[in-house]
Design an enzyme around this catalytic site. Structure first.
Site, PDB file in Angstrom:
ATOM      1  N   TYR A 103      -4.642 -16.188 -22.668  1.00  0.00           N
ATOM      2  CA  TYR A 103      -4.837 -14.802 -22.206  1.00  0.00           C
ATOM      3  C   TYR A 103      -5.019 -14.781 -20.684  1.00  0.00           C
ATOM      4  O   TYR A 103      -4.326 -14.037 -19.977  1.00  0.00           O
ATOM      5  CB  TYR A 103      -6.055 -14.182 -22.894  1.00  0.00           C
TER       6      TYR A 103
ATOM      7  N   SER B  60      -6.488  -8.476 -15.372  1.00  0.00           N
ATOM      8  CA  SER B  60      -7.865  -8.595 -15.869  1.00  0.00           C
ATOM      9  C   SER B  60      -8.677  -9.440 -14.892  1.00  0.00           C
ATOM     10  O   SER B  60      -8.107 -10.300 -14.193  1.00  0.00           O
ATOM     11  CB  SER B  60      -7.851  -9.293 -17.239  1.00  0.00           C
TER      12      SER B  60
HETATM   13  N1  LIG Z   1     -10.920  -3.644 -22.559  1.00  0.00           N
HETATM   14  C1  LIG Z   1     -11.249  -4.537 -21.672  1.00  0.00           C
HETATM   15  O1  LIG Z   1     -12.414  -4.915 -21.526  1.00  0.00           O
HETATM   16  C2  LIG Z   1     -10.179  -5.120 -20.777  1.00  0.00           C
HETATM   17  C3  LIG Z   1     -10.586  -5.964 -19.740  1.00  0.00           C
HETATM   18  C4  LIG Z   1      -9.624  -6.500 -18.904  1.00  0.00           C
HETATM   19  C5  LIG Z   1      -8.297  -6.204 -19.088  1.00  0.00           C
HETATM   20  N2  LIG Z   1      -7.925  -5.387 -20.107  1.00  0.00           N
HETATM   21  C6  LIG Z   1      -6.497  -5.106 -20.270  1.00  0.00           C
HETATM   22  O2  LIG Z   1      -6.295  -3.716 -20.391  1.00  0.00           O
HETATM   23  C7  LIG Z   1      -5.133  -3.448 -21.180  1.00  0.00           C
HETATM   24  C8  LIG Z   1      -5.476  -2.436 -22.258  1.00  0.00           C
HETATM   25  O3  LIG Z   1      -6.505  -2.980 -23.063  1.00  0.00           O
HETATM   26  P1  LIG Z   1      -7.425  -2.067 -24.001  1.00  0.00           P
HETATM   27  O4  LIG Z   1      -8.761  -2.694 -23.969  1.00  0.00           O
HETATM   28  O5  LIG Z   1      -7.249  -0.650 -23.650  1.00  0.00           O
HETATM   29  O6  LIG Z   1      -6.747  -2.381 -25.424  1.00  0.00           O
HETATM   30  P2  LIG Z   1      -6.808  -1.567 -26.794  1.00  0.00           P
HETATM   31  O7  LIG Z   1      -7.862  -0.540 -26.782  1.00  0.00           O
HETATM   32  O8  LIG Z   1      -6.814  -2.623 -27.851  1.00  0.00           O
HETATM   33  O9  LIG Z   1      -5.382  -0.804 -26.830  1.00  0.00           O
HETATM   34  C9  LIG Z   1      -4.212  -1.546 -26.869  1.00  0.00           C
HETATM   35  C10 LIG Z   1      -3.004  -0.640 -26.863  1.00  0.00           C
HETATM   36  O10 LIG Z   1      -1.845  -1.476 -26.870  1.00  0.00           O
HETATM   37  C11 LIG Z   1      -1.060  -1.219 -28.022  1.00  0.00           C
HETATM   38  N3  LIG Z   1      -0.528  -2.467 -28.548  1.00  0.00           N
HETATM   39  C12 LIG Z   1      -1.200  -3.597 -28.865  1.00  0.00           C
HETATM   40  N4  LIG Z   1      -0.359  -4.534 -29.306  1.00  0.00           N
HETATM   41  C13 LIG Z   1       0.874  -3.996 -29.245  1.00  0.00           C
HETATM   42  C14 LIG Z   1       2.162  -4.472 -29.560  1.00  0.00           C
HETATM   43  N5  LIG Z   1       2.356  -5.699 -30.060  1.00  0.00           N
HETATM   44  N6  LIG Z   1       3.225  -3.662 -29.380  1.00  0.00           N
HETATM   45  C15 LIG Z   1       3.063  -2.394 -28.929  1.00  0.00           C
HETATM   46  N7  LIG Z   1       1.859  -1.885 -28.585  1.00  0.00           N
HETATM   47  C16 LIG Z   1       0.781  -2.671 -28.772  1.00  0.00           C
HETATM   48  C17 LIG Z   1      -1.999  -0.568 -29.008  1.00  0.00           C
HETATM   49  O11 LIG Z   1      -1.190   0.194 -29.852  1.00  0.00           O
HETATM   50  P3  LIG Z   1      -1.518   0.403 -31.409  1.00  0.00           P
HETATM   51  O12 LIG Z   1      -2.647   1.375 -31.413  1.00  0.00           O
HETATM   52  O13 LIG Z   1      -0.266   0.949 -31.950  1.00  0.00           O
HETATM   53  O14 LIG Z   1      -1.901  -0.935 -31.951  1.00  0.00           O
HETATM   54  C18 LIG Z   1      -2.903   0.241 -28.087  1.00  0.00           C
HETATM   55  O15 LIG Z   1      -2.282   1.440 -27.726  1.00  0.00           O
HETATM   56  C19 LIG Z   1      -4.669  -4.816 -21.711  1.00  0.00           C
HETATM   57  O16 LIG Z   1      -3.618  -5.284 -20.939  1.00  0.00           O
HETATM   58  C20 LIG Z   1      -5.896  -5.693 -21.523  1.00  0.00           C
HETATM   59  O17 LIG Z   1      -5.552  -7.048 -21.364  1.00  0.00           O
HETATM   60  C21 LIG Z   1      -8.831  -4.835 -20.953  1.00  0.00           C
END
Ligand SMILES: NC(=O)c1ccc[n+]([C@@H]2O[C@H](COP(=O)([O-])OP(=O)(O)OC[C@H]3O[C@@H](n4cnc5c(N)ncnc54)[C@H](OP(=O)(O)O)[C@@H]3O)[C@@H](O)[C@H]2O)c1
Length: 318
Positions: free
Chosen positions: A203, A190
């Site tokens: 985080y 991130s």
């Molecule tokens: N979105 C942003 O702005 C952003 C910015 C920087 C970095 N990131 C990084 O990008 C990555 C993806 O983020 P996102 O925004 O796409 O998140 P998201 O939309 O919340 O999706 C998270 C995914 O991870 C799964 N998950 C969450 N907790 C879990 C657990 N305990 N065990 C197994 N699966 C789990 C969820 O599955 P379920 O549906 O089954 O809960 C979902 O498929 C992360 O590493 C995040 O730190 C995101």
């Protein structure tokens, strides 16, 4: 003809600027803009193997990776927490792209035993790509001690999901890749890892681990044919960011993943999406030119405001 001290200083300064431009700015421009834009990815990911494994594959950035890799012809192992969501995503991808899918439902907060289930699920597959995407963050920015007092398990869970998953998944899948002398590991970090991020300290610390781990892993395994890419997104419109609308600074997960796959092979660490790259450059310039305490204080104030609004909303909704 004699040169004055003033002319000498001027010539040295000009030489320093030219040197910096040739050795730093030009390579940076090539790696971040010119290469990906005009020549596309430096690596033919399709040649890496038949299967891709994606953690956190049912939503947001992980689901976008699943779609993008299926579109390139990869069979997929989708790993997430919720079985019904996994079944839906797998069915849709199978129908849309005519690829095979396997699903593994595990909760990455449930200790190391879950990796036995994952190991059994991926046995014998020629895995060419691993996307370590799963991640969790705070519900709202909070002081370390207060978040610890409210829910110590939650801070532990951030470490389990964001750090342990990355190391365990690499330990499971890297041997397959090393044996076949090829493979790509994409670790989702991130921008929080590289800019001041007070009130989200666990985080951002976990994401800084992903950054450092990726760079050193790349050095260890480059000669074995392995490419490690660590992506550092800024805001992407997903459930985690709580941002529904996209704009130039907040791309959709599909847009973000397309940019990340396009820059594959150019550099180990990358914000990948150009506006996020420029954001990092701007913050670094603020740090270096104006001074670090100013930048940190600026970000701290923004996050304090977000915290205040979140606490007020929670109080109103009680
Ligand atoms: N979105 C942003 O702005 C952003 C910015 C920087 C970095 N990131 C990084 O990008 C990555 C993806 O983020 P996102 O925004 O796409 O998140 P998201 O939309 O919340 O999706 C998270 C995914 O991870 C799964 N998950 C969450 N907790 C879990 C657990 N305990 N065990 C197994 N699966 C789990 C969820 O599955 P379920 O549906 O089954 O809960 C979902 O498929 C992360 O590493 C995040 O730190 C995101």
């Amino acid at each position: 003809m004699t040169i004055s001290a003033f002319q000498l200083c001027g010539s040295l300064a000009l030489a320093a600027v030219v040197y910096k431009f040739v050795h730093t700015v030009l390579p940076w421009l090539y790696v971040n803009i010119i290469g990906p834009k005009f020549f596309g990815p430096k690596l033919d990911i399709r040649r890496m193997g038949g299967w891709a494994v994606i953690t956190g594959a049912t939503d947001g950035i992980g689901k976008a990776y699943a779609n993008a890799l299926a579109k390139k012809g990869f069979n997929l192992v989708l790993i997430s927490r919720s079985l019904p969501k996994l079944e839906n995503v797998a069915k849709k991808i199978g129908e849309d792209f005519k690829v095979d899918t396997k699903i593994i439902d595990v909760d990455f907060t449930n200790g190391v035993d879950i990796y036995d289930k994952i190991k059994a699920g991926i046995e014998g597959l020629d895995i060419g790509v691993l996307v370590n995407n799963v991640g969790v963050s705070y519900p709202y920015p909070e002081y370390f001690l207060e978040s610890y007092e409210q829910n110590p398990k939650f801070l532990q869970d951030i470490i389990s999901v964001n750090i342990h998953s990355v190391t365990h998944m690499c330990a499971l899948i890297l041997p397959v890749m090393v044996n076949r002398k090829k493979g790509v590991i994409i670790n989702v970090s991130s921008t929080a890892a590289v800019i001041p991020n007070p009130l989200l300290s666990v985080y951002s610390g976990s994401k800084a681990f992903v950054d450092k781990f990726s760079v050193d892993l790349q050095t260890e395994y480059r000669s074995k044919g392995i490419t490690v890419q660590c992506v550092q997104p800024g805001f992407v419109a997903t459930n985690m960011s709580k941002m529904k609308k996209t704009n130039a600074m907040t791309p959709s997960p599909d847009t973000y993943v397309a940019a990340a796959l396009n820059i594959l092979g150019y550099t180990t660490k990358t914000a990948a999406y150009l506006p996020h790259t420029f954001l990092q450059v701007a913050l670094k310039a603020m740090n270096d030119i104006i001074c670090e305490p100013f930048t940190t204080d600026f970000v701290f104030k923004q996050l304090l405001n977000i915290r205040k609004r979140a606490l007020r909303n929670m109080k109103q909704n009680k």
